[in-house]
Write a protein that holds these residues in place. Sequence first.
Motif, PDB file in Angstrom:
ATOM      1  N   UNK A  83      11.533   9.242  -6.281  1.00 18.55           N
ATOM      2  CA  UNK A  83      11.783   8.821  -4.894  1.00 18.55           C
ATOM      3  C   UNK A  83      11.881   7.301  -4.730  1.00 18.55           C
ATOM      4  N   UNK A  84      12.123   6.591  -5.816  1.00 18.94           N
ATOM      5  CA  UNK A  84      12.444   5.172  -5.700  1.00 18.94           C
ATOM      6  C   UNK A  84      11.266   4.230  -5.702  1.00 18.94           C
ATOM      7  N   UNK A  85      10.326   4.414  -6.648  1.00 17.47           N
ATOM      8  CA  UNK A  85       9.177   3.518  -6.728  1.00 17.47           C
ATOM      9  C   UNK A  85       9.613   2.117  -7.175  1.00 17.47           C
ATOM     10  N   UNK A  86       8.704   1.181  -7.097  1.00 21.91           N
ATOM     11  CA  UNK A  86       8.981  -0.180  -7.551  1.00 21.91           C
ATOM     12  C   UNK A  86       9.053  -0.247  -9.076  1.00 21.91           C
ATOM     13  N   UNK A  87       9.754  -1.272  -9.562  1.00 22.12           N
ATOM     14  CA  UNK A  87       9.732  -1.653 -10.972  1.00 22.12           C
ATOM     15  C   UNK A  87       9.525  -3.157 -11.037  1.00 22.12           C
ATOM     16  N   UNK A  88       8.817  -3.617 -12.070  1.00 22.84           N
ATOM     17  CA  UNK A  88       8.439  -5.020 -12.181  1.00 22.84           C
ATOM     18  C   UNK A  88       8.882  -5.583 -13.522  1.00 22.84           C
ATOM     19  N   UNK A 145       0.841  -1.208   0.000  1.00 23.40           N
ATOM     20  CA  UNK A 145       0.000   0.000   0.000  1.00 23.40           C
ATOM     21  C   UNK A 145       0.873   1.253   0.000  1.00 23.40           C
ATOM     22  N   UNK A 146       0.677   2.113  -0.967  1.00 29.99           N
ATOM     23  CA  UNK A 146       1.384   3.398  -0.985  1.00 29.99           C
ATOM     24  C   UNK A 146       0.688   4.362  -0.022  1.00 29.99           C
ATOM     25  N   UNK A 147       1.431   4.853   0.962  1.00 30.38           N
ATOM     26  CA  UNK A 147       0.899   5.870   1.883  1.00 30.38           C
ATOM     27  C   UNK A 147       1.313   7.272   1.446  1.00 30.38           C
ATOM     28  N   UNK A 148       2.281   7.338   0.549  1.00 29.94           N
ATOM     29  CA  UNK A 148       2.664   8.574  -0.125  1.00 29.94           C
ATOM     30  C   UNK A 148       2.865   8.234  -1.601  1.00 29.94           C
ATOM     31  N   UNK A 149       2.803   9.228  -2.459  1.00 33.77           N
ATOM     32  CA  UNK A 149       3.012   8.974  -3.881  1.00 33.77           C
ATOM     33  C   UNK A 149       4.386   8.324  -4.086  1.00 33.77           C
ATOM     34  N   UNK A 150       4.420   7.250  -4.862  1.00 27.70           N
ATOM     35  CA  UNK A 150       5.675   6.580  -5.207  1.00 27.70           C
ATOM     36  C   UNK A 150       6.005   6.909  -6.655  1.00 27.70           C
ATOM     37  N   UNK A 151       7.143   7.536  -6.872  1.00 28.12           N
ATOM     38  CA  UNK A 151       7.518   8.031  -8.194  1.00 28.12           C
ATOM     39  C   UNK A 151       8.916   7.532  -8.565  1.00 28.12           C
ATOM     40  N   UNK A 162       4.953   3.623 -10.913  1.00 27.91           N
ATOM     41  CA  UNK A 162       4.573   4.846 -10.204  1.00 27.91           C
ATOM     42  C   UNK A 162       3.098   4.752  -9.793  1.00 27.91           C
ATOM     43  N   UNK A 163       2.811   5.033  -8.517  1.00 19.06           N
ATOM     44  CA  UNK A 163       1.440   4.949  -8.021  1.00 19.06           C
ATOM     45  C   UNK A 163       1.158   6.107  -7.075  1.00 19.06           C
ATOM     46  N   UNK A 164      -0.110   6.424  -6.939  1.00 19.44           N
ATOM     47  CA  UNK A 164      -0.552   7.472  -6.030  1.00 19.44           C
ATOM     48  C   UNK A 164      -0.806   6.905  -4.633  1.00 19.44           C
ATOM     49  N   UNK A 165      -0.740   7.770  -3.642  1.00 22.67           N
ATOM     50  CA  UNK A 165      -1.060   7.370  -2.273  1.00 22.67           C
ATOM     51  C   UNK A 165      -2.463   6.773  -2.234  1.00 22.67           C
ATOM     52  N   UNK A 166      -2.614   5.701  -1.475  1.00 24.45           N
ATOM     53  CA  UNK A 166      -3.892   4.997  -1.387  1.00 24.45           C
ATOM     54  C   UNK A 166      -3.982   3.799  -2.305  1.00 24.45           C
ATOM     55  N   UNK A 167      -3.043   3.675  -3.241  1.00 21.59           N
ATOM     56  CA  UNK A 167      -3.047   2.543  -4.168  1.00 21.59           C
ATOM     57  C   UNK A 167      -2.541   1.282  -3.476  1.00 21.59           C
TER      58      UNK A 167
END
Length: 326
Positions: free
Chosen positions: A207-212, A198-204, A266-271
């Motif tokens: 700032x080091x978001x996941x990659x799959x 769960x993203x609690x802040x925007x992951x970009x 990249x995902x938004x908070x709440x995702x």
Amino acid sequence: MTSETTGGLTSEQLAAFWRDGYVVIPDALPPTTVQALLAETHALLEGFPLSEHPMTRFSTGEKSAHVGDDYFLSSGDKVRFFFEEDAFDAAGSLTKPKARAINKIGHALHALSPPFAALLDPALNPDLLGAGSSTGSVSAGRKESHPAAIARALRFRDPRCLQSMVICKQPEIGGAVPPHQDSTFLYTSAPSAVGFWYALEDATAENGCLSFLPGSHRWAPVRQRFVRADAGGTGFVENDGPRFPAGDEYGEVEGKGEDGEYKLGEVKAGSLVLIHGNLLHKSERNLSQKGRIIYTFHVIEGEGAKYDERNWLHPPAEGFTRLYRD
């Protein structure tokens, strides 16, 4: 796999998960829940005493061996704090305030922290999709949490939550995580782990978001396991058990490896991002001025899949937390 909505996931989301090994569910948490979880996270970060802490650092495996001291190994039924490797200078002194130096908090938030435990509560985090369906979990007489309904959609018979973590990915010092598979660390025979992220802040990307690596869950075997070493600490050993979940769709493909083309997540908070235990995924360093706080827990199959006693994480006396409550 069913084509109709039965709760937890839509048929499109379910198809994407089995095809790609992951799926993003936007707005899985309302803003009020996100803020409550962030408030709890910040209270925990500010509240733990440095004077009682062994200053254990959590290595992502990028620079040094994974942590294996007793503070880490006995954390399965506790809430403990693990520092970023780069939060210390050459003399071993913290270079950041403690709240800006923690890599992760783990590993029993789902059991010991009321705001995080609420995500598994049918009354506080209900399966709204199932409630709105003629065949959904709520209307079928099973009042379930959203994670429980997702687990049912993924064909879990007895899903158990075995660990949970807040991962902070701190500004400027957030470490990179190399390509890995979650079932390496949370092995069952056969592999069954699924991550709820769960993203609690925007992951970009900044700032080091996941990659799959899409689809890698179908051909990437779990070759190694992260276990407790006989001489103490932890280590990686060759996996001599099943390397894939049961099913004809799984099997090693010659020539494929972890160096494929990763897709940025990249995902938004709440995702919510669901991650198959065999899926190769990674994240880069966070050199930006903006943090990336997430909450994640992992679920394994409690019926018909053996949880090995060599695993680094040992179950509490009462066993791992059940998701189904009926």
